[in-house]
Each structure stands twice: as C-alpha cells, then as structure tokens.
Design a protein around this motif. Structure first.
Motif, PDB file in Angstrom:
ATOM      1  N   ALA A 253       2.150   9.943 -10.604  1.00 48.18           N
ATOM      2  CA  ALA A 253       3.387  10.159  -9.301  1.00 48.18           C
ATOM      3  C   ALA A 253       3.217  10.733  -8.149  1.00 48.18           C
ATOM      4  N   ALA A 254       3.049  12.142  -8.775  1.00 46.18           N
ATOM      5  CA  ALA A 254       2.130  13.252  -8.150  1.00 46.18           C
ATOM      6  C   ALA A 254       1.260  13.104  -6.868  1.00 46.18           C
ATOM      7  N   GLY A 255       0.579  12.426  -8.390  1.00 45.54           N
ATOM      8  CA  GLY A 255      -1.165  12.426  -7.041  1.00 45.54           C
ATOM      9  C   GLY A 255      -1.247  10.608  -7.168  1.00 45.54           C
ATOM     10  N   MET A 256       0.112  10.851  -7.219  1.00 48.14           N
ATOM     11  CA  MET A 256      -0.631   8.602  -5.819  1.00 48.14           C
ATOM     12  C   MET A 256       0.943   9.223  -4.709  1.00 48.14           C
ATOM     13  N   ALA A 257       1.803  10.289  -4.680  1.00 47.24           N
ATOM     14  CA  ALA A 257       2.199  10.796  -3.650  1.00 47.24           C
ATOM     15  C   ALA A 257       1.043  11.896  -2.803  1.00 47.24           C
TER      16      ALA A 257
ATOM     17  N   GLY B 287      10.569   6.219  19.323  1.00 45.63           N
ATOM     18  CA  GLY B 287       9.355   5.687  20.011  1.00 45.63           C
ATOM     19  C   GLY B 287       9.192   4.335  19.837  1.00 45.63           C
ATOM     20  N   GLY B 288       8.356   3.741  19.220  1.00 40.69           N
ATOM     21  CA  GLY B 288       7.999   2.362  19.054  1.00 40.69           C
ATOM     22  C   GLY B 288       7.955   1.868  17.741  1.00 40.69           C
ATOM     23  N   TYR B 289       7.820   0.673  17.231  1.00 38.18           N
ATOM     24  CA  TYR B 289       7.712   0.429  15.585  1.00 38.18           C
ATOM     25  C   TYR B 289       7.010   0.952  15.373  1.00 38.18           C
ATOM     26  N   MET B 290       4.845   0.521  15.965  1.00 37.13           N
ATOM     27  CA  MET B 290       4.136   1.880  15.658  1.00 37.13           C
ATOM     28  C   MET B 290       4.540   2.780  14.820  1.00 37.13           C
ATOM     29  N   ASP B 291       4.581   3.848  15.795  1.00 39.22           N
ATOM     30  CA  ASP B 291       5.375   4.385  15.750  1.00 39.22           C
ATOM     31  C   ASP B 291       5.567   5.185  14.281  1.00 39.22           C
ATOM     32  N   ARG B 292       5.929   4.010  13.634  1.00 46.10           N
ATOM     33  CA  ARG B 292       6.477   4.806  12.125  1.00 46.10           C
ATOM     34  C   ARG B 292       6.334   4.054  10.950  1.00 46.10           C
ATOM     35  N   LEU B 293       4.945   2.803  11.721  1.00 44.72           N
ATOM     36  CA  LEU B 293       4.020   2.015  10.755  1.00 44.72           C
ATOM     37  C   LEU B 293       2.698   2.757  10.741  1.00 44.72           C
ATOM     38  N   ASP B 294       2.186   3.254  11.608  1.00 46.02           N
ATOM     39  CA  ASP B 294       0.750   4.034  11.920  1.00 46.02           C
ATOM     40  C   ASP B 294      -0.073   4.787  10.980  1.00 46.02           C
ATOM     41  N   SER B 295       0.936   5.475   9.482  1.00 46.58           N
ATOM     42  CA  SER B 295       1.147   6.315   8.564  1.00 46.58           C
ATOM     43  C   SER B 295       1.241   5.496   7.248  1.00 46.58           C
ATOM     44  N   LEU B 296       1.665   4.790   7.004  1.00 43.17           N
ATOM     45  CA  LEU B 296       2.094   3.570   6.540  1.00 43.17           C
ATOM     46  C   LEU B 296       0.717   2.758   6.643  1.00 43.17           C
ATOM     47  N   GLY B 297       0.209   1.589   7.744  1.00 41.66           N
ATOM     48  CA  GLY B 297      -0.848   0.668   7.450  1.00 41.66           C
ATOM     49  C   GLY B 297      -1.879   1.892   6.902  1.00 41.66           C
ATOM     50  N   PHE B 298      -2.479   2.531   7.553  1.00 41.10           N
ATOM     51  CA  PHE B 298      -3.509   3.680   6.503  1.00 41.10           C
ATOM     52  C   PHE B 298      -3.186   3.491   5.180  1.00 41.10           C
ATOM     53  N   ALA B 299      -2.141   4.216   4.767  1.00 48.17           N
ATOM     54  CA  ALA B 299      -1.448   4.314   3.255  1.00 48.17           C
ATOM     55  C   ALA B 299      -1.980   3.508   2.140  1.00 48.17           C
ATOM     56  N   ALA B 300      -0.890   2.049   3.189  1.00 42.68           N
ATOM     57  CA  ALA B 300      -1.029   1.044   2.026  1.00 42.68           C
ATOM     58  C   ALA B 300      -2.128   0.754   1.600  1.00 42.68           C
ATOM     59  N   PRO B 301      -2.807   0.023   1.753  1.00 47.22           N
ATOM     60  CA  PRO B 301      -3.850  -0.509   1.811  1.00 47.22           C
ATOM     61  C   PRO B 301      -4.805   0.246   0.695  1.00 47.22           C
ATOM     62  N   VAL B 302      -4.576   1.604   0.846  1.00 43.63           N
ATOM     63  CA  VAL B 302      -5.198   2.855  -0.673  1.00 43.63           C
ATOM     64  C   VAL B 302      -4.597   2.750  -1.444  1.00 43.63           C
TER      65      VAL B 302
ATOM     66  N   PHE C 294      -2.104   0.530  -2.569  1.00 43.48           N
ATOM     67  CA  PHE C 294      -1.942  -0.860  -2.920  1.00 43.48           C
ATOM     68  C   PHE C 294      -3.446  -0.704  -4.530  1.00 43.48           C
ATOM     69  N   HIS C 295      -4.426  -0.606  -3.150  1.00 43.24           N
ATOM     70  CA  HIS C 295      -5.517  -1.358  -4.777  1.00 43.24           C
ATOM     71  C   HIS C 295      -5.927   0.132  -5.667  1.00 43.24           C
ATOM     72  N   ILE C 296      -5.550   0.960  -5.744  1.00 40.13           N
ATOM     73  CA  ILE C 296      -5.617   2.367  -6.198  1.00 40.13           C
ATOM     74  C   ILE C 296      -4.193   1.081  -7.725  1.00 40.13           C
ATOM     75  N   VAL C 297      -3.550   1.044  -7.110  1.00 39.73           N
ATOM     76  CA  VAL C 297      -2.568   0.697  -8.846  1.00 39.73           C
ATOM     77  C   VAL C 297      -2.784  -0.677  -8.358  1.00 39.73           C
ATOM     78  N   ARG C 298      -3.463  -1.826  -7.801  1.00 34.52           N
ATOM     79  CA  ARG C 298      -4.308  -2.746  -8.771  1.00 34.52           C
ATOM     80  C   ARG C 298      -5.305  -1.967  -9.554  1.00 34.52           C
ATOM     81  N   TRP C 299      -6.426  -1.404  -9.467  1.00 32.98           N
ATOM     82  CA  TRP C 299      -7.015  -1.422 -10.152  1.00 32.98           C
ATOM     83  C   TRP C 299      -6.775  -0.512 -11.220  1.00 32.98           C
TER      84      TRP C 299
END
Length: 310
Positions: free
Chosen positions: A245-249, A283-298, A300-305
């Motif tokens: 969990a620390a590594g995934m964080a 700010g806007g929605y994108m100001d809260r989602l910018d980090s999430l939008g980059f971290a989520a695919p990585v 997701f796929h690490i957990v899936r693999w």
C-alpha cells in the motif's frame, strides 16, 4: 456496507471536522484575511465533494460512474473553453463531446474492458484526426488537432480509469472495490494537500519554478513520505499489504505530482491561472482532476496486472 467501508467514512468525517474547526479558529484570529477566506472556501467545497463521492459509493457502481462521467464532462468543457478553436473544429469537438465521452462511460457501464482500454487512443484518435483533415483548414492544423486529442485523453480517458477500479475482479477482494476507489482518490487528494503543507513549512528548493512556483522538492518529498505512511495505514481497505500500500501510494504521489506539473504547463501556455470557477476555493473541475487524470490509468493497470489477472 462492510465495517472497513464504514470506517473510511468515519475517517473522512473526522478529517473534515478537524479541518473545519481549524478554519473556524483561524477565521477568528485573522478576520478578513483573504488567505483564510480561501482556506475556508476550500474546506466547505471539500465537504460537498466528499459527500457526493461517498454517497455515490454507497449507492453503487452505476451512480459512481454517472458522477465521474459528469466530472469528465465539466473538465472537458473547461479545457476546451480555454483552448483556442476555430469554426472548422466543429466535427472534432462534436466527436469529443458526443461520441468519445458517452461511449467511454458506456463501455465502463457494460464492463467491456477490451474496448474501454483502447477505444480513445485507437479509434477516437483516428476519428478526430480524420475529421480535422476533412475540414481542410491547414492553419495551425497540428496544434488544433493535438489540443483536442490531449483534452480527451486527460479529461475522459484518464479520469474514467478511476471508476474503472470498480470493475476489477480481484481474488479474495470481491465486493470491496469501492474501498479501493476510496483509497485511490483519498491518496491523490491528501498527497496534494500534504505536498502543499510541507512546501509551506520546509520548502526552499523550487521543483519547477517556471511551471508552478509554489511546488518545492521539500514539499514533494515530505508530502510524499507522509502520504506513503497514510497509505500503509489504510492498507486494511485494500487488497495490498501495508508495504504494498505504501508503494502504491508512492506511485500515486509521483503520477499525481507529474500530472499537476503537466497541467500547470498547459494552463500557463493558455495564459490561465485556474481552469474555471466551478468549485469555490479550488478553481475549476480540472483543477481537482489534473493529478487524478494522470495517476488513475497507471494505478488501474498496475493493480490489474499484479492483483486482478489470474
């Protein structure tokens, strides 16, 4: 709801209560301070965002997908509103809003993972590029086409990988995927907060002063280590051991931080400070989602693999 899921709600509630109490005391000590007013606006907005997210997780997978679909729509709207476009971009924009976005979330709704993973980088890339070519407007062609594709990749493809965690089939973790989504979102957001706090307290060396003058190496390292500790403590809501969990964080910290820098670069190139005004204090929605939008695919796929595949 499992006892672990109820406990995550209690932890979130406790954090918000403490933050509100601190904000209240600071407002009494520094009445009229613009910084404190902004801080309290941020905390109030967090109550709303946490309430919406947690309610969606309680109501189930389909409601959660709708909430994230709406967030993607608002982020895409903000991005393309700030981005210079021309009349000849009508069909590429139509494809972005009325084909790419609903189709991506429909694939998530139906759990069609194979097409969900490749539709935007393969088919939407083809459609938007072809539509741009057929417009026969060659002025600034590459930049116009690339801006629309980039917006779809971050606002739709990237963000949609967060609720996609709900469709993973993880052995011995069935029925607990909402906890994994909570872990991911909480870690992304607390990482941002802790990097800001450590940067304010210890920051001396700028991380990327031309992109984001407030970010420092001390903030990234201190906030990152604190986030890893919190991630390890939250391992009981995940399929991970405390060390995993620390590594995934740590993975989320790096992905989110780089995402924030990239989007800061995009904002500065567009001459904007914030993506919008939709969320008070943030700010806007994108100001809260910018980090999430980059971290989520990585993430997701690490957990899936590593955890979901047989």
């Amino acid at each position: 709801m499992t006892p672990q899921f109820i406990l995550t709600g209690q932890i979130l509630l406790a954090i918000l209560v403490v933050a509100s109490a601190v904000g209240f005391v600071l407002r009494l000590k520094h009445p009229g301070s613009a910084t404190i007013v902004n801080l309290n606006a941020r905390i109030n907005a967090w109550w709303v965002m946490a309430g919406v997210l947690f309610s969606a997780l309680i109501l189930g997978r389909y409601v959660t997908i709708v909430v994230f679909g709406f967030a993607s729509l608002m982020a895409l709207r903000e991005f393309l509103t700030l981005t210079p476009t021309r009349k000849s971009d009508y069909w590429p924009l139509f494809i972005a809003f009325f084909i790419a976005l609903p189709a991506q979330y429909w694939l998530l709704w139906t759990e069609w993972y194979g097409l969900f993973a490749i539709m935007i980088p393969v088919y939407i890339f083809f459609l938007i590029s072809a539509a741009s070519a057929l417009s026969q407007d060659t002025d600034d062609f590459l930049s116009r086409n690339a801006r629309i594709l980039f917006a779809v990749m971050i606002c739709v493809y990237g963000v949609s990988h967060a609720p996609a965690l709900l469709m993973l089939d993880i052995p011995d973790f069935e029925g607990h995927n909402a906890q994994l989504l909570f872990f991911f979102i909480f870690t992304v957001q607390i990482s941002d907060v802790l990097q800001y706090v450590f940067g304010k307290l210890l920051g001396k060396h700028k991380l990327a002063p031309k992109l984001s003058p407030a970010k420092t190496w001390e903030g990234l390292i201190g906030g990152g280590l604190a986030t890893m500790l919190i991630g390890a403590l939250l391992s009981f809501v995940t399929p991970f051991t405390p060390l995993q969990a620390a590594g995934m964080a740590a993975l989320i910290v790096v992905g989110g931080a780089m995402g924030g820098l990239v989007m800061s670069g995009v904002k500065r190139s567009l001459g904007a400070k914030d993506w919008g005004t939709g969320i008070a204090g943030h700010g806007g929605y994108m100001d809260r989602l910018d980090s999430l939008g980059f971290a989520a695919p990585v993430f997701f796929h690490i957990v899936r693999w590593l955890w979901a595949l047989p």
